[in-house]
Design a protein around this motif. Structure first.
Motif, short mmCIF file in Angstrom:
data_model
loop_
_atom_site.label_atom_id
_atom_site.label_comp_id
_atom_site.label_asym_id
_atom_site.label_seq_id
_atom_site.Cartn_x
_atom_site.Cartn_y
_atom_site.Cartn_z
N PHE A 204 0.81 -1.21 0.00
CA PHE A 204 0.00 0.00 0.00
C PHE A 204 0.85 1.27 0.00
N ALA A 205 1.90 1.31 0.78
CA ALA A 205 2.75 2.50 0.83
C ALA A 205 3.43 2.74 -0.51
N ARG A 206 3.90 1.68 -1.12
CA ARG A 206 4.57 1.81 -2.41
C ARG A 206 3.58 2.25 -3.49
N ARG A 207 2.37 1.68 -3.46
CA ARG A 207 1.36 2.08 -4.44
C ARG A 207 0.93 3.52 -4.24
N MET A 208 0.79 3.94 -2.98
CA MET A 208 0.42 5.33 -2.71
C MET A 208 1.50 6.28 -3.19
N SER A 209 2.75 5.91 -2.99
CA SER A 209 3.86 6.74 -3.45
C SER A 209 3.82 6.91 -4.96
N THR A 210 3.51 5.84 -5.68
CA THR A 210 3.41 5.90 -7.13
C THR A 210 2.26 6.81 -7.55
N HIS A 211 1.12 6.68 -6.90
CA HIS A 211 -0.02 7.54 -7.21
C HIS A 211 0.28 9.00 -6.87
N LEU A 212 0.98 9.24 -5.79
CA LEU A 212 1.34 10.61 -5.42
C LEU A 212 2.23 11.25 -6.48
N ALA A 213 3.19 10.50 -6.97
CA ALA A 213 4.07 11.04 -8.01
C ALA A 213 3.27 11.35 -9.28
N ALA A 214 2.40 10.44 -9.68
CA ALA A 214 1.60 10.66 -10.88
C ALA A 214 0.63 11.82 -10.69
N GLY B 287 3.21 14.52 3.35
CA GLY B 287 2.49 14.15 4.57
C GLY B 287 1.66 12.89 4.37
N LEU B 288 1.00 12.77 3.22
CA LEU B 288 0.21 11.58 2.92
C LEU B 288 1.11 10.35 2.75
N GLU B 289 2.25 10.55 2.12
CA GLU B 289 3.20 9.44 1.96
C GLU B 289 3.69 8.96 3.33
N HIS B 290 3.97 9.88 4.22
CA HIS B 290 4.42 9.53 5.57
C HIS B 290 3.30 8.79 6.32
N ARG B 291 2.07 9.24 6.14
CA ARG B 291 0.92 8.57 6.76
C ARG B 291 0.85 7.11 6.32
N TRP B 292 1.08 6.86 5.03
CA TRP B 292 1.00 5.48 4.54
C TRP B 292 2.19 4.64 4.95
N ASP B 293 3.32 5.25 5.16
CA ASP B 293 4.46 4.51 5.72
C ASP B 293 4.10 4.01 7.12
N ILE B 294 3.45 4.89 7.91
CA ILE B 294 3.06 4.52 9.27
C ILE B 294 1.95 3.47 9.24
N LEU B 295 0.92 3.69 8.39
CA LEU B 295 -0.19 2.74 8.31
C LEU B 295 0.29 1.36 7.85
N ASP B 296 1.24 1.34 6.93
CA ASP B 296 1.74 0.06 6.42
C ASP B 296 2.45 -0.74 7.51
N GLN B 297 3.07 -0.05 8.44
CA GLN B 297 3.79 -0.73 9.50
C GLN B 297 2.93 -0.95 10.75
N SER B 298 1.67 -0.50 10.71
CA SER B 298 0.82 -0.54 11.90
C SER B 298 0.27 -1.93 12.22
N GLY B 299 0.28 -2.82 11.26
CA GLY B 299 -0.25 -4.15 11.51
C GLY B 299 -1.76 -4.24 11.34
#
Length: 113
Positions: free
Chosen positions: A12-22, A61-73
């Motif tokens: 999810f974090a990687r996909r969000m990062s790709t969408h953010l760039a696009a 900020g959104l990318e950082h949020r998804w890094d945290i969510l991805d590691q949240s379990g």
């Protein structure tokens, strides 16, 4: 292997990062195209720079949020729902934010000629 956060990004974090760039590229191109077609002045071009900077800060900020969510379990289903919601908000903001330059350019042209 590496211990930094960038290499441990999962789906999810990687996909969000790709969408953010696009979305950032789409936002920039849409703004530039609209202001160029509307006969933008230097002030409008400076506004583009400020808007792109603001979008980039929000995207980070959104990318950082998804890094945290991805590691949240959280379970995958919960992440998928949040991902779709954030993705919809991202693309609406990206395209809608770019289109906001149309009324701004019209008003600017009416006031300053």
């Amino acid at each position: 292997m590496w211990k930094d956060g960038a290499t441990h990004r999962s789906g999810f974090a990687r996909r969000m990062s790709t969408h953010l760039a696009a979305a950032l590229v789409a936002f920039c191109l849409l703004q530039i195209f609209i202001v160029a077609k509307m006969g933008g002045s230097l002030l409008l071009h400076l506004g583009i720079v400020v808007a792109i900077g603001g979008f980039a800060i929000a995207a980070r900020g959104l990318e950082h949020r998804w890094d945290i969510l991805d590691q949240s379990g959280l379970p995958a289903h919960g992440l998928a729902v949040r991902f779709r919601r954030d993705l919809l908000q991202l693309w609406v903001a990206s395209i809608g934010g770019g289109l906001l330059w149309i009324p701004v350019a019209i008003i600017f042209r009416a006031i300053f000629g």
